[in-house]
Design an enzyme around this catalytic site. Sequence first.
Site, mmCIF file in Angstrom:
data_model
loop_
_atom_site.group_PDB
_atom_site.id
_atom_site.type_symbol
_atom_site.label_atom_id
_atom_site.label_comp_id
_atom_site.label_asym_id
_atom_site.label_seq_id
_atom_site.Cartn_x
_atom_site.Cartn_y
_atom_site.Cartn_z
ATOM 1 N N LYS A 20 72.521 -12.883 -67.422
ATOM 2 C CA LYS A 20 71.770 -12.121 -68.428
ATOM 3 C C LYS A 20 71.462 -10.712 -67.906
ATOM 4 C CE LYS A 20 69.502 -16.341 -69.992
ATOM 5 N NZ LYS A 20 68.258 -16.959 -70.409
ATOM 6 N N SER A 80 72.435 4.149 -62.464
ATOM 7 C CA SER A 80 72.223 4.514 -61.060
ATOM 8 C C SER A 80 73.445 4.048 -60.279
ATOM 9 C CB SER A 80 70.915 3.931 -60.517
ATOM 10 O OG SER A 80 70.993 2.547 -60.410
ATOM 11 N N GLY A 119 52.420 -3.237 -67.125
ATOM 12 C CA GLY A 119 51.900 -1.892 -66.880
ATOM 13 C C GLY A 119 50.419 -1.868 -66.541
ATOM 14 N N HIS A 132 69.329 12.189 -60.015
ATOM 15 C CA HIS A 132 68.369 11.078 -60.050
ATOM 16 C C HIS A 132 67.104 11.510 -60.784
ATOM 17 C CE1 HIS A 132 65.643 8.082 -57.922
ATOM 18 N NE2 HIS A 132 66.613 7.330 -58.421
ATOM 19 N N ALA A 157 63.863 -2.306 -62.902
ATOM 20 C CA ALA A 157 65.257 -2.282 -62.490
ATOM 21 C C ALA A 157 65.882 -3.604 -62.936
ATOM 22 C CB ALA A 157 65.335 -2.139 -60.971
HETATM 23 P P1 NAI Z 1 58.449 -3.721 -60.623
HETATM 24 O O1 NAI Z 1 59.153 -4.942 -60.125
HETATM 25 O O2 NAI Z 1 57.344 -3.163 -59.826
HETATM 26 O O3 NAI Z 1 57.891 -4.010 -62.098
HETATM 27 C C1 NAI Z 1 58.746 -4.422 -63.138
HETATM 28 C C2 NAI Z 1 57.945 -4.715 -64.412
HETATM 29 O O4 NAI Z 1 57.197 -5.915 -64.268
HETATM 30 C C3 NAI Z 1 56.958 -3.634 -64.808
HETATM 31 O O5 NAI Z 1 57.001 -3.451 -66.195
HETATM 32 C C4 NAI Z 1 55.602 -4.210 -64.395
HETATM 33 O O6 NAI Z 1 54.566 -3.749 -65.232
HETATM 34 C C5 NAI Z 1 55.841 -5.681 -64.596
HETATM 35 N N1 NAI Z 1 55.037 -6.496 -63.677
HETATM 36 C C6 NAI Z 1 55.219 -6.633 -62.341
HETATM 37 N N2 NAI Z 1 54.321 -7.493 -61.844
HETATM 38 C C7 NAI Z 1 53.566 -7.915 -62.874
HETATM 39 C C8 NAI Z 1 52.470 -8.840 -63.020
HETATM 40 N N3 NAI Z 1 51.967 -9.514 -61.983
HETATM 41 N N4 NAI Z 1 51.953 -9.036 -64.248
HETATM 42 C C9 NAI Z 1 52.444 -8.380 -65.314
HETATM 43 N N5 NAI Z 1 53.479 -7.511 -65.259
HETATM 44 C C10 NAI Z 1 54.026 -7.287 -64.057
HETATM 45 O O7 NAI Z 1 59.523 -2.552 -60.898
HETATM 46 P P2 NAI Z 1 60.977 -2.320 -60.284
HETATM 47 O O8 NAI Z 1 61.960 -3.131 -61.030
HETATM 48 O O9 NAI Z 1 60.921 -2.472 -58.794
HETATM 49 O O10 NAI Z 1 61.195 -0.764 -60.646
HETATM 50 C C11 NAI Z 1 60.433 0.227 -59.938
HETATM 51 C C12 NAI Z 1 60.726 1.613 -60.451
HETATM 52 O O11 NAI Z 1 62.020 2.021 -60.068
HETATM 53 C C13 NAI Z 1 60.673 1.836 -61.954
HETATM 54 O O12 NAI Z 1 59.817 2.929 -62.200
HETATM 55 C C14 NAI Z 1 62.102 2.195 -62.355
HETATM 56 O O13 NAI Z 1 62.185 3.104 -63.445
HETATM 57 C C15 NAI Z 1 62.568 2.833 -61.085
HETATM 58 N N6 NAI Z 1 64.016 2.866 -60.956
HETATM 59 C C16 NAI Z 1 64.654 4.054 -61.153
HETATM 60 C C17 NAI Z 1 66.018 4.156 -61.000
HETATM 61 C C18 NAI Z 1 66.725 5.453 -61.248
HETATM 62 O O14 NAI Z 1 67.888 5.562 -60.904
HETATM 63 N N7 NAI Z 1 66.099 6.452 -61.833
HETATM 64 C C19 NAI Z 1 66.834 2.984 -60.604
HETATM 65 C C20 NAI Z 1 66.066 1.760 -60.483
HETATM 66 C C21 NAI Z 1 64.695 1.726 -60.622
#
Ligand code: NAI
Length: 350
Positions: free
Chosen positions: A224, A140, A306, A116, A176
């Site tokens: 999608k 993942s 971001g 991971h 994700a």
């Molecule tokens: P999230 O839902 O917190 O954010 C997703 C995206 O939406 C980001 O780019 C964020 O900047 C944007 N965003 C969210 N709210 C916003 C707003 N109000 N205005 C503008 N932009 C907004 O992220 P999620 O999907 O929960 O992922 C969390 C983390 O989990 C990530 O760092 C991802 O890389 C990590 N992850 C890692 C995995 C692995 O196996 N290594 C698997 C799945 C996720």
Amino acid sequence: MRLTKEKLHQLMSDKLTKAGLKREHADIMSDVLVHADLRGIHSHGAMRVEYYSERISKGGTNTNPNFTYKETGPCSGVFDGDNGSGHVAAKLAMDKGIEQAKKNGISVIGVRRVGHTGALSYFVQQAAEEGLIGIALCQSDPMSAPYGGTEPYYGTNPIAMATKGADGRIMMMDLATTVQAWGKILDARSRHAEIPDTWALDKDGNPTTDPNKVASLVPIAGPKGYALQMTVDVLSGILLGVPFGGHVTSMYHDLTEDRNLGQLHIVIDPSRFRNAADYMKDINTSMDELSNMRPAGGNDRVYYPGERSMIRTKRSEEEGVDIVDEIYEYLISDVIHNNRYDHKDAFAEG
Ligand code: NAI
């Protein structure tokens, strides 16, 4: 408990070292975890140390990996992580991508046989800070049913991209490809709360509001998101010759086994396409135009991707990072769990 980032880093690095990781690797892994906690992405920060430590102590993370890197062309390479810490391999592989993109304009690096890797934002930010565009995708464990299906086949397969504006602000897309992360289901279970019917499906493929009946997670935007999940799996799995789709091992299946996950890094030098300073100026202009837009009802303003994490990072750097008390207690204790995560069925009723 509120901690400085330095203190949090030290506690995590000490725990990972106690579990068996060499200090150099524990420090890099802790860098990635602190980065996530600072950004408010606690699902990929200190919360994971208990699991990582159990896995390290049981041999499911190679503590003495033989990392190898082979340049396979002027714009490509393969980094083999030998199932050591995925965080470390992904960081070193991105360093190779940055070096190659600076030299040849673009770089595509396959990162194979890793564990991971945590929050992808860390790795794409490495490239963005160098004035390059960083893209990362990774596999993942199977948790999401394909559109129209009943069984988990793809993971939450995240995608990230980052690029810097002229004034240093970084646009960061990091998401994700499922509507909600697994952690949100666990959170609802612990609170005995219902979940919205758009997050997950039961064993018959029907939407469920009961977090204990969840048998798979729903992809973002229906078919999608499912197409995106397969895209990520092709580019970071099949392309690299590692297990793909439903053959990817579960995070909790057997903590003594290698995970053999794949990740793909793409690095682009904007100066190969136009004047780099003009490119970065336009990035800032689009951020400003978004910020200045009249917000819709219920929103204080529009944020560029971001931006909110960047604001949280600045605040946490000044005021400290909030860590759940139980996690702090674990970090300062001598405990390395032996059977907390091993052979757990993620979908078992909570
Ligand atoms: P999230 O839902 O917190 O954010 C997703 C995206 O939406 C980001 O780019 C964020 O900047 C944007 N965003 C969210 N709210 C916003 C707003 N109000 N205005 C503008 N932009 C907004 O992220 P999620 O999907 O929960 O992922 C969390 C983390 O989990 C990530 O760092 C991802 O890389 C990590 N992850 C890692 C995995 C692995 O196996 N290594 C698997 C799945 C996720």
